[in-house]
Scaffold this motif. Structure first.
Motif, mmCIF file in Angstrom:
data_model
loop_
_atom_site.group_PDB
_atom_site.id
_atom_site.type_symbol
_atom_site.label_atom_id
_atom_site.label_comp_id
_atom_site.label_asym_id
_atom_site.label_seq_id
_atom_site.Cartn_x
_atom_site.Cartn_y
_atom_site.Cartn_z
ATOM 1 N N ALA A 171 16.506 -1.150 -30.174
ATOM 2 C CA ALA A 171 17.657 -0.551 -30.855
ATOM 3 C C ALA A 171 18.919 -0.630 -29.993
ATOM 4 N N ALA A 172 18.756 -0.756 -28.686
ATOM 5 C CA ALA A 172 19.915 -0.840 -27.792
ATOM 6 C C ALA A 172 20.487 -2.252 -27.803
ATOM 7 N N GLU A 173 21.703 -2.368 -27.284
ATOM 8 C CA GLU A 173 22.380 -3.668 -27.266
ATOM 9 C C GLU A 173 21.958 -4.529 -26.080
ATOM 10 N N ARG B 129 17.518 -0.687 -20.277
ATOM 11 C CA ARG B 129 18.674 0.213 -20.277
ATOM 12 C C ARG B 129 18.845 0.983 -18.970
ATOM 13 N N LEU C 178 18.381 -7.476 -30.449
ATOM 14 C CA LEU C 178 18.958 -6.276 -29.840
ATOM 15 C C LEU C 178 19.834 -5.576 -30.860
ATOM 16 N N GLY C 179 19.991 -4.278 -30.679
ATOM 17 C CA GLY C 179 20.772 -3.504 -31.633
ATOM 18 C C GLY C 179 20.093 -3.440 -32.996
ATOM 19 N N GLU C 180 18.792 -3.713 -33.037
ATOM 20 C CA GLU C 180 18.045 -3.637 -34.307
ATOM 21 C C GLU C 180 17.042 -2.490 -34.224
ATOM 22 N N ARG C 181 17.120 -1.608 -35.214
ATOM 23 C CA ARG C 181 16.185 -0.476 -35.255
ATOM 24 C C ARG C 181 14.896 -0.882 -35.952
#
Lengths: 465, 465
Positions: free
Chosen positions: B187-189, B193, B216-219
């Motif tokens: 979920a993060a870009e 992290r 990335l950035g996908e839930r």
């Protein structure tokens, strides 16, 4: 600025310390404010002397790769480098240095600030035959170029390396790599005397393992020559045939020029400076292999010739000469080396040094693996710690192992630097993952063992008391 | 001793923390003095959970290699290990634990001292399909065995790894090694992290370089199933076809049992202990992934599941239970990982963490080489330091590089541990030789850059003030 006169910084020696200082001073003071002149006896600036064995061994193809920055690059930055120009006298009263160029012409160069960065002089035994053409010292880059040329041109079969310190061992490896039969002579009973005997023995085994003939406990007595070339090296135990001889007998600070001028030189032979790299003589600074510094654990002055110290000291001198503030705190005696597959490292005091410095100490050595035992490429390394009795303070550390072993000395050097006890060290949060370390890093296992020994000793003392 | 009654230590959990504690207690107190009983829910003791990705990837051939010590070995040392026995209730008032064996039979086990070492629970999203047979969590050794069997038996072609932390990335590498097409969802870009974005971007590049598809950035939104098996992973951006799914969404302390008994659990979800690993409840100790500890730089409680902490905490608990004295000081947040050729390391606080902890800070990042630039095998590494404004104290460090890069984090972690400033660090005596480092080690170059930034900032403040 009206009425402002440009000052002149004169640097003697254009290698690590001298050029680091010149560069740092230039960063802080422009050419209109500070003229910088460097007198360099040889034909190169800022090269890696530590890289010479790798050039001789052929691991590094071209000598030019060892040169970090050329005289032209320095000149572009407003640093006037004068090659093949030797400083032969310092006149403190008049603030000037007598310089002799390659043609033998001399002239006086004035200075407002003088930095002495004359480096070190290799030990050279005064024995007949030592000046034969096939006896090679290893100090300046030209020595390495000459030696490699001799190896490639003359096709020598048998080499004798005299001296079992870092340089001697690295040269032995280089010559083995070149296919020569190599004998190593040292008066001591072990190579690498900066290690304790149990650790040095592992290095000796490794050397034998790659085919180096070890002649330990043998004193160099002379050279047999024929037609101006050495044919054999005579030791206290016999004669070793040699087509090529490499001298690796260590170095001493090149402080004669400074001493002759009346600049204070310490018992180590190194020029005395304060932590900003100022000598006791006004307007005169010194940095690099020619100075002595403080050993942070023993508290004693020491002269350790090492590029990393020379660079740091040069940087500190240059920042201060440039109007900034920086200090060189001293050294911990850290060193690493690689002899074929074997990695060796040490920091702080070994047992003999700890005893000489008056410490009561305990030692603990452990064998462990560089990676998790089940991870491919895990190898065994031996880590030894020397800790002060009662306090448990870390005094020194030694490592002998293979790939990924030696650089663990950095963590130990930093623990030492900060006065940590071995008990405190058992809690350290070091990087753990199977490709990098077992779940207890060798450093932690060694700290645990040492902490146990300190505790046992304490209990024994209490019970006995 | 006349009238001396044997005490009983009950340990819940037979992995790193529990078995380290049992071993240390046993070393100090014999079986006649202390009975030690370990209740372990699973079928193994003391295995390396961190080694599971390497077993799945085939780098480690046999799961048995990951087992440091078998139950039989512990039994020989007088430690009564009961496998497949789960603790289901702690009764603090009566000093007993209700244990359930594999057959479901229950009995109460009394204790004089209780050690809770229940480890961590992996996060598992409550989404339809998550319990399908081809959705694999990675927590206990059996999970790794099941996953590898599935890879070898079913010959899956496409895998989706959910979660871009250490375990997720290591599993992605393992599956790439196995020849699968791998997609990574987070979920993060950025992956990992625990690194700053500029450093995480390098890791992302490396993953793409080995062919991992980054989402990335996908839930994660759900799973498409067919006949009880997942066929695709649904994310906020679409559907990713999958023959195999690995969940690497992180873990939380397994503290439910303790909490239900009234033992204090902190805001992190970890059991609260003092530095000797005692909980706030009498005669009850806790260690390992189920506890929270102090972050030495932020001062905040944190729960970090890592084998090296579990081992240390278990050892500390065991020494204290054995009548000795030891403390666990806290953690610095050190971690290392290797994703194919890329080595990643971090310690202390990253920028976001430093800001959250209320520090005013500066960062400096440098690119330099792992060895002398001219030495074969030298590779580029990026080292980033986070330092407090004004004081210049090191707050954190991050490294991304290749071979021989990551373990340099240890020195940085030790500098951090000792509260060194980046200016002080510029003087550190680190190991230098061409096969190991440039004459300025990357750690020193980074310290210089950070010290320069701190100085510039100070001057700007003074000028501005």
């Amino acid at each position: 600025m009206a009425g402002h006169t440009r000052e002149r910084l004169l640097v003697i020696g254009g290698d690590a310390a001298g050029m680091s200082a010149a560069s740092q001073a230039r960063r802080r003071r422009g050419p209109g404010d500070l003229e910088i002149v460097v007198l360099e006896r040889g034909g190169f600036t800022s090269y890696s002397a530590c890289g010479i064995p790798y050039y001789v061994g052929g691991v590094v193809a071209d000598a030019a790769e060892l040169i970090a920055r050329t005289p032209e690059e320095f000149r572009e930055r407003g640093i006037d480098v004068r090659l093949r120009t030797e400083a032969v006298e310092i006149d403190l009263d008049r603030g000037r240095v007598r310089a002799r160029d390659a043609e033998g012409a001399e002239r006086w160069e004035g200075y407002d600030h003088l930095l002495i960065a004359t480096g070190a002089v290799p030990a050279r035994p005064r024995l007949p035959g030592v000046d034969a053409s096939n006896v090679h010292g290893i100090q300046v880059l030209q020595d390495g170029i000459d030696l490699r040329r001799a190896v490639e041109r003359d096709g020598p079969r048998r080499a004798v390396v005299v001296g079992g310190g870092y340089i001697g061992l690295e040269m032995a490896e280089a010559l083995v790599t070149r296919g020569l039969e190599v004998a190593l002579v040292d008066a001591a009973e072990q190579p690498m005397r900066t290690l304790d005997p149990d650790m040095g023995a592992l290095v000796a085994d490794a050397l034998r393992g790659v085919g180096v003939g070890l002649h330990l406990g043998e004193r160099l007595e002379g050279f047999e020559t024929e037609g101006g070339r050495v044919t054999a090296v005579r030791t206290s135990e016999g004669a070793l045939p040699a087509d090529l001889v490499v001298l690796g007998l260590g170095v001493r600070p090149a402080s004669d020029l400074a001493r002759a001028a009346g600049i204070e030189v310490g018992a180590t032979g190194g020029i005395v400076t304060d932590r900003r790299m100022r000598t006791r003589s006004e307007r005169v600074w010194a940095a690099g292999d020619c100075v002595e510094t403080r050993h942070l654990i023993s508290g004693e002055p020491v002269a350790i010739a090492l590029g990393t110290h020379a660079n740091k000291q040069g940087r500190v001198a240059g920042i201060n000469l440039g109007g900034g503030y920086a200090t060189f705190p001293g050294v911990a005696g850290t060193a690493v080396s690689k002899i074929c597959a074997v990695e060796v490292a040490r920091t702080g005091l070994n047992e003999a040094e700890a005893a000489a410095a008056g410490f009561a100490f305990l030692s603990a050595a452990v064998e462990s693996t560089t990676r998790a035992g089940y991870h491919p490429g895990a190898t065994t390394m031996r880590t030894k710690l020397v800790a002060e009795r009662r306090s448990g303070r870390l005094l020194g550390a030694q490592i002998v192992g293979e790939e990924n072993a030696a650089k663990r000395i950095d963590g130990l050097a930093i623990a030492l630097w900060n006065g940590m006890t071995v008990e405190e060290m058992t809690g350290l949060d070091l990087g753990y993952a199977p490709p990098f370390a077992p779940v207890w890093d060798p450093v932690l296992i060694a700290a645990r063992k040492a902490a146990e020994r300190v505790e046992e000793d304490m209990r024994a003392c209490e019970a006995g008391g």
